[in-house]
Motif scaffolding. Structure first.
Motif, mmCIF file in Angstrom:
data_model
loop_
_atom_site.group_PDB
_atom_site.id
_atom_site.type_symbol
_atom_site.label_atom_id
_atom_site.label_comp_id
_atom_site.label_asym_id
_atom_site.label_seq_id
_atom_site.Cartn_x
_atom_site.Cartn_y
_atom_site.Cartn_z
ATOM 1 N N ALA A 128 -22.940 -10.813 -54.871
ATOM 2 C CA ALA A 128 -24.412 -10.914 -54.906
ATOM 3 C C ALA A 128 -25.036 -10.087 -53.782
ATOM 4 C CB ALA A 128 -24.816 -12.385 -54.776
ATOM 5 N N GLY A 129 -25.977 -9.251 -54.144
ATOM 6 C CA GLY A 129 -26.694 -8.442 -53.162
ATOM 7 C C GLY A 129 -25.936 -7.239 -52.657
ATOM 8 N N ARG A 130 -24.722 -6.973 -53.188
ATOM 9 C CA ARG A 130 -23.897 -5.854 -52.716
ATOM 10 C C ARG A 130 -23.924 -4.702 -53.708
ATOM 11 N NH1 ARG A 130 -20.614 -6.994 -48.369
ATOM 12 N NH2 ARG A 130 -20.688 -9.157 -47.716
ATOM 13 N N SER A 131 -23.529 -3.537 -53.207
ATOM 14 C CA SER A 131 -23.520 -2.350 -54.040
ATOM 15 C C SER A 131 -22.357 -1.435 -53.619
ATOM 16 C CB SER A 131 -24.847 -1.612 -53.888
ATOM 17 O OG SER A 131 -24.854 -0.445 -54.656
ATOM 18 N N PRO A 132 -21.636 -0.811 -54.548
ATOM 19 C CA PRO A 132 -21.826 -0.996 -55.982
ATOM 20 C C PRO A 132 -21.198 -2.295 -56.464
ATOM 21 C CG PRO A 132 -19.998 0.505 -55.607
ATOM 22 C CD PRO A 132 -20.554 0.158 -54.255
ATOM 23 N N LEU A 133 -21.777 -2.855 -57.503
ATOM 24 C CA LEU A 133 -21.167 -4.012 -58.157
ATOM 25 C C LEU A 133 -19.889 -3.578 -58.853
ATOM 26 C CD1 LEU A 133 -24.405 -5.501 -59.720
ATOM 27 C CD2 LEU A 133 -23.044 -6.545 -57.890
ATOM 28 N N PRO A 134 -18.899 -4.448 -58.970
ATOM 29 C CA PRO A 134 -17.709 -4.096 -59.750
ATOM 30 C C PRO A 134 -18.078 -3.766 -61.199
ATOM 31 C CG PRO A 134 -17.271 -6.035 -58.420
ATOM 32 C CD PRO A 134 -18.756 -5.776 -58.328
ATOM 33 N N LEU A 135 -17.381 -2.779 -61.740
ATOM 34 C CA LEU A 135 -17.514 -2.443 -63.159
ATOM 35 C C LEU A 135 -16.571 -3.363 -63.934
ATOM 36 C CD1 LEU A 135 -18.581 -0.491 -65.392
ATOM 37 C CD2 LEU A 135 -16.555 0.924 -64.929
ATOM 38 N N MET A 136 -17.138 -4.219 -64.798
ATOM 39 C CA MET A 136 -16.338 -5.164 -65.577
ATOM 40 C C MET A 136 -15.933 -4.486 -66.891
ATOM 41 S SD MET A 136 -16.813 -7.637 -63.438
ATOM 42 C CE MET A 136 -16.010 -9.027 -64.238
ATOM 43 N N SER A 137 -14.653 -4.501 -67.226
ATOM 44 C CA SER A 137 -14.232 -3.879 -68.483
ATOM 45 C C SER A 137 -13.298 -4.823 -69.227
ATOM 46 C CB SER A 137 -13.522 -2.542 -68.222
ATOM 47 O OG SER A 137 -12.354 -2.749 -67.463
ATOM 48 N N SER A 138 -13.153 -4.579 -70.525
ATOM 49 C CA SER A 138 -12.183 -5.355 -71.303
ATOM 50 C C SER A 138 -11.946 -4.698 -72.655
ATOM 51 C CB SER A 138 -12.666 -6.792 -71.525
ATOM 52 O OG SER A 138 -11.611 -7.607 -72.010
ATOM 53 N N PHE A 139 -10.717 -4.911 -73.170
ATOM 54 C CA PHE A 139 -10.435 -4.579 -74.567
ATOM 55 C C PHE A 139 -11.041 -5.646 -75.479
ATOM 56 C CE2 PHE A 139 -6.666 -2.606 -72.472
ATOM 57 C CZ PHE A 139 -6.779 -1.318 -72.975
ATOM 58 N N SER A 140 -11.293 -6.819 -74.934
ATOM 59 C CA SER A 140 -11.724 -7.968 -75.734
ATOM 60 C C SER A 140 -13.244 -7.992 -75.878
ATOM 61 C CB SER A 140 -11.259 -9.266 -75.058
ATOM 62 O OG SER A 140 -11.946 -10.374 -75.601
ATOM 63 N N ARG A 141 -13.720 -7.876 -77.097
ATOM 64 C CA ARG A 141 -15.170 -7.939 -77.323
ATOM 65 C C ARG A 141 -15.690 -9.356 -77.045
ATOM 66 N NH1 ARG A 141 -17.785 -3.986 -79.540
ATOM 67 N NH2 ARG A 141 -19.275 -5.314 -80.645
ATOM 68 N N VAL A 142 -14.878 -10.351 -77.331
ATOM 69 C CA VAL A 142 -15.294 -11.733 -77.048
ATOM 70 C C VAL A 142 -15.489 -11.916 -75.532
ATOM 71 C CG1 VAL A 142 -14.559 -14.152 -77.134
ATOM 72 C CG2 VAL A 142 -14.243 -12.665 -79.130
ATOM 73 N N ALA A 143 -14.566 -11.364 -74.757
ATOM 74 C CA ALA A 143 -14.689 -11.474 -73.293
ATOM 75 C C ALA A 143 -15.899 -10.703 -72.784
ATOM 76 C CB ALA A 143 -13.414 -10.960 -72.628
ATOM 77 N N LEU A 144 -16.146 -9.519 -73.327
ATOM 78 C CA LEU A 144 -17.314 -8.734 -72.891
ATOM 79 C C LEU A 144 -18.612 -9.452 -73.234
ATOM 80 C CD1 LEU A 144 -16.200 -5.098 -73.848
ATOM 81 C CD2 LEU A 144 -16.584 -5.979 -71.533
ATOM 82 N N GLN A 145 -18.646 -10.063 -74.413
ATOM 83 C CA GLN A 145 -19.844 -10.815 -74.828
ATOM 84 C C GLN A 145 -20.073 -11.998 -73.881
ATOM 85 O OE1 GLN A 145 -21.876 -10.508 -78.042
ATOM 86 N NE2 GLN A 145 -23.136 -11.641 -76.582
ATOM 87 N N ALA A 146 -19.005 -12.710 -73.576
ATOM 88 C CA ALA A 146 -19.129 -13.859 -72.665
ATOM 89 C C ALA A 146 -19.544 -13.411 -71.273
ATOM 90 C CB ALA A 146 -17.802 -14.618 -72.616
ATOM 91 N N ALA A 147 -19.013 -12.264 -70.833
ATOM 92 C CA ALA A 147 -19.389 -11.730 -69.515
ATOM 93 C C ALA A 147 -20.868 -11.369 -69.498
ATOM 94 C CB ALA A 147 -18.536 -10.511 -69.185
ATOM 95 N N ARG A 148 -21.333 -10.756 -70.575
ATOM 96 C CA ARG A 148 -22.762 -10.408 -70.639
ATOM 97 C C ARG A 148 -23.636 -11.658 -70.590
ATOM 98 N NH1 ARG A 148 -25.656 -7.031 -75.464
ATOM 99 N NH2 ARG A 148 -25.027 -8.835 -76.706
ATOM 100 N N ASP A 149 -23.251 -12.680 -71.323
ATOM 101 C CA ASP A 149 -24.049 -13.908 -71.344
ATOM 102 C C ASP A 149 -24.061 -14.587 -69.971
ATOM 103 O OD1 ASP A 149 -24.483 -13.410 -74.007
ATOM 104 O OD2 ASP A 149 -23.046 -14.906 -74.738
ATOM 105 N N ALA A 150 -22.916 -14.524 -69.268
ATOM 106 C CA ALA A 150 -22.806 -15.235 -67.985
ATOM 107 C C ALA A 150 -23.457 -14.473 -66.840
ATOM 108 C CB ALA A 150 -21.326 -15.475 -67.664
ATOM 109 N N ALA A 151 -23.357 -13.140 -66.874
ATOM 110 C CA ALA A 151 -23.861 -12.333 -65.747
ATOM 111 C C ALA A 151 -24.378 -11.000 -66.291
ATOM 112 C CB ALA A 151 -22.747 -12.106 -64.727
ATOM 113 N N PRO A 152 -25.552 -11.031 -66.932
ATOM 114 C CA PRO A 152 -26.050 -9.823 -67.604
ATOM 115 C C PRO A 152 -26.286 -8.652 -66.662
ATOM 116 C CG PRO A 152 -27.684 -11.617 -67.657
ATOM 117 C CD PRO A 152 -26.422 -12.202 -67.148
#
Ligand code: G3P
Ligand code: MG
Length: 249
Positions: free
Chosen positions: A141-165
């Motif tokens: 929080a408040g830091r830069s750059p933020l980590p780049l979140m990646s995944s092969f899993s679309r379900v995981a990416l969707q959940a990541a977006r919902d949790a921390a857009p």
């Protein structure tokens, strides 16, 4: 043509911390990558049974730890006692599995940028995406750059977006489908990360025109690196940290 968002990440990214030169996904690996001049590392984030985010590539424990069994079935208390270094060599004996919180402290103190690949255990895609992203947003929080979140899993990416857009996301592809850009944009991703075999100048131009950045894994061959660089690639994930000089990025 859609303008791509500003890109705060270095060109060269050390795969699993230091490629194959130190035990993958351990602090020893990140330290070795840094000592070779790498300012960014990719690593694999998964969850314990009790929901602690930590680093491990495989579904099972045997290859890279002295534990046995399916990792997601075990508690963090048990996982945190495992040796994740001795398999690589005696001098790394006792190296623990790092929690995401431990990695955050290390990376922030050393100025290391991260690509956190969300690597769910079997059937754990939504929980893993949600907790990995929520924890990352809290820890950075408040830091830069933020980590780049990646995944092969679309379900995981969707959940990541919902949790921390607000966290940047990238869609991983082993084989690049014709609609890769649409799939990535549909999940609000800022980048695609593709295996080098499926990437050429046309695919990279298409992604750039859609406003997406393009990274490639795992590029260990100089000719492949040069081909992709000439094609306009935005970053390369490599094991060969002793052969590619990140100062050239
Ligand atoms: O994130 C890029 C790359 O790490 C994906 O493959 O199996 O090495 O995690 P893998
Ligand atoms: Mg990975």
């Amino acid at each position: 043509m859609t303008a791509a968002a500003p890109w705060p990440y270095p060109f060269w990214i050390a795969h699993r911390g230091a490629g194959k030169l130190a035990p993958e996904n351990t602090l020893a690996a990140f330290g070795l990558g840094l000592s070779h001049g790498y300012r960014m590392a990719e690593c694999d984030v998964t969850l314990s049974a009790d929901g602690v985010a930590y680093l491990l590539h495989d579904e099972r424990l045997e290859r890279t730890t002295d534990g046995r069994g399916v990792a997601v079935e075990q508690s963090w208390d048990a996982l945190s006692r495992l040796d994740a270094g001795a398999w690589h060599g005696a001098r790394h004996a006792g190296e623990p599995l790092p929690s995401l919180a431990t990695l955050a402290g290390f990376a922030q103190a050393r100025g290391l940028a991260l690509n956190l690949e969300i690597k769910p255990g079997p059937g754990d895609d939504a929980r893993c995406g949600r907790i990995a992203a929520a924890e990352t947003a809290r820890l950075w929080a408040g830091r830069s750059p933020l980590p780049l979140m990646s995944s092969f899993s679309r379900v995981a990416l969707q959940a990541a977006r919902d949790a921390a857009p607000g966290l940047p996301r990238a869609h991983l592809f082993e084989w690049l489908p014709a609609d890769a850009c649409e799939q990535a944009l549909d999940l609000g991703c800022v980048a695609i990360v593709a295996h080098f075999s499926g990437l050429d100048a046309a695919a990279i131009s298409l992604a750039h025109a859609a406003g997406l950045r393009v990274l490639s894994y795992t590029v260990n061959d100089a000719a492949v690196a040069e081909r992709l660089r000439a094609a306009g690639i935005d970053g390369l994930i490599t094991d060969a940290i002793d052969r590619f000089d990140p100062a050239t990025g």
